[in-house]
Scaffold this motif. Structure first.
Motif, PDB file in Angstrom:
ATOM      1  N   VAL A 145      16.326 -10.643   2.026  1.00 17.68           N
ATOM      2  CA  VAL A 145      16.236 -12.028   1.555  1.00 17.68           C
ATOM      3  C   VAL A 145      14.853 -12.579   1.880  1.00 17.68           C
ATOM      4  O   VAL A 145      14.199 -13.187   1.030  1.00 17.68           O
ATOM      5  N   ALA A 146      14.412 -12.359   3.109  1.00 15.10           N
ATOM      6  CA  ALA A 146      13.110 -12.878   3.531  1.00 15.10           C
ATOM      7  C   ALA A 146      11.994 -12.360   2.624  1.00 15.10           C
ATOM      8  O   ALA A 146      11.112 -13.133   2.221  1.00 15.10           O
ATOM      9  N   SER A 147      12.017 -11.092   2.269  1.00 15.32           N
ATOM     10  CA  SER A 147      10.951 -10.554   1.413  1.00 15.32           C
ATOM     11  C   SER A 147      11.045 -11.108  -0.005  1.00 15.32           C
ATOM     12  O   SER A 147      10.015 -11.340  -0.649  1.00 15.32           O
ATOM     13  N   MET A 148      12.255 -11.350  -0.500  1.00 15.64           N
ATOM     14  CA  MET A 148      12.388 -11.939  -1.839  1.00 15.64           C
ATOM     15  C   MET A 148      11.861 -13.369  -1.849  1.00 15.64           C
ATOM     16  O   MET A 148      11.209 -13.786  -2.810  1.00 15.64           O
ATOM     17  N   ILE A 149      12.114 -14.117  -0.778  1.00 15.61           N
ATOM     18  CA  ILE A 149      11.632 -15.498  -0.699  1.00 15.61           C
ATOM     19  C   ILE A 149      10.104 -15.524  -0.653  1.00 15.61           C
ATOM     20  O   ILE A 149       9.468 -16.383  -1.264  1.00 15.61           O
ATOM     21  N   LYS A 150       9.502 -14.566   0.033  1.00 13.80           N
ATOM     22  CA  LYS A 150       8.029 -14.513   0.132  1.00 13.80           C
ATOM     23  C   LYS A 150       7.355 -14.311  -1.219  1.00 13.80           C
ATOM     24  O   LYS A 150       6.162 -14.567  -1.360  1.00 13.80           O
ATOM     25  N   GLU A 151       8.100 -13.865  -2.215  1.00 12.35           N
ATOM     26  CA  GLU A 151       7.531 -13.654  -3.545  1.00 12.35           C
ATOM     27  C   GLU A 151       7.340 -14.957  -4.328  1.00 12.35           C
ATOM     28  O   GLU A 151       6.712 -14.971  -5.376  1.00 12.35           O
ATOM     29  N   PHE A 152       7.873 -16.056  -3.810  1.00 16.80           N
ATOM     30  CA  PHE A 152       7.723 -17.360  -4.459  1.00 16.80           C
ATOM     31  C   PHE A 152       6.505 -18.078  -3.892  1.00 16.80           C
ATOM     32  O   PHE A 152       6.175 -17.923  -2.725  1.00 16.80           O
ATOM     33  N   ASP A 153       5.867 -18.911  -4.713  1.00 14.08           N
ATOM     34  CA  ASP A 153       4.745 -19.688  -4.190  1.00 14.08           C
ATOM     35  C   ASP A 153       5.254 -20.985  -3.567  1.00 14.08           C
ATOM     36  O   ASP A 153       6.421 -21.359  -3.717  1.00 14.08           O
ATOM     37  N   GLN A 154       4.360 -21.661  -2.870  1.00 10.69           N
ATOM     38  CA  GLN A 154       4.733 -22.867  -2.125  1.00 10.69           C
ATOM     39  C   GLN A 154       5.282 -23.960  -3.033  1.00 10.69           C
ATOM     40  O   GLN A 154       6.200 -24.681  -2.657  1.00 10.69           O
ATOM     41  N   ASN A 155       4.756 -24.088  -4.238  1.00  9.99           N
ATOM     42  CA  ASN A 155       5.268 -25.107  -5.163  1.00  9.99           C
ATOM     43  C   ASN A 155       6.734 -24.871  -5.482  1.00  9.99           C
ATOM     44  O   ASN A 155       7.524 -25.814  -5.557  1.00  9.99           O
ATOM     45  N   ASP A 156       7.110 -23.609  -5.667  1.00 10.43           N
ATOM     46  CA  ASP A 156       8.516 -23.285  -5.910  1.00 10.43           C
ATOM     47  C   ASP A 156       9.354 -23.609  -4.682  1.00 10.43           C
ATOM     48  O   ASP A 156      10.438 -24.186  -4.798  1.00 10.43           O
TER      49      ASP A 156
END
Length: 164
Positions: A145-156
């Motif tokens: 989950v943590a690695s999938m979340i890291k794929e999003f940018d800060q705006n998301d």
């Protein structure tokens, strides 16, 4: 780990969406679904139509003796009891419950897909899931989950806000 994601963006019987989710927890318990852990509740803009009312979302890890298809039958009945109308895909709804994970099972039937096919694209599912277990791994993508979340940018990331 068996995980359900819950969402709501329409009131039901004078209850706001956040309360719909909390009431759904109680109904699941009354139907012999043991809730092991609850995430925080998050608020996010509606997907895909950002003009629809904002959603409240959460995730729970559960224990149940029900097989996946029987669990889906129960979930559909609960959604119906909350006035859920299935008209247009992704339209506003009083309650949505998805089976995100059922241990390590992979199911790809016409009416049941486990793991849910869009998890990795939806922060409103990933952030509550992270509350349950940041090390949970997607059984097909083999990503945490943590690695999938890291794929999003800060705006998301800023579009999904913890409310409880």
């Amino acid at each position: 780990m068996k995980i359900l994601a819950l969402g709501s963006n329409l009131p039901f019987k004078n209850n706001l969406p956040e309360q719909n989710i909390k009431d759904a927890y109680e109904i699941l318990i009354k139907n012999n679904i043991k809730i092991l852990k609850k995430s925080n509740i998050y608020k996010s803009e509606a997907y895909p139509n950002k003009n629809d009312p904002e959603f409240c979302n959460s995730a729970i890890s559960i224990d149940t003796n029900l097989a996946p298809k029987k669990l889906l039958e129960l979930i559909l009945k609960i959604e119906e009891n909350f006035g859920r109308k299935r008209s247009v895909k992704n339209s506003p709804r009083t309650l949505d419950i998805d089976i995100i994970s059922f241990d390590k099972e992979v199911i790809d039937d016409s009416n049941l897909k486990i793991p849910h096919s869009e998890i990795h694209k939806r922060l409103f599912v990933l952030l509550p899931l992270q509350d349950l277990d940041e090390n949970w791994k997607h059984p097909i993508l083999d990503k945490s989950v943590a690695s999938m979340i890291k794929e999003f940018d800060q705006n998301d990331l800023n579009t999904v806000k913890k409310i409880t």
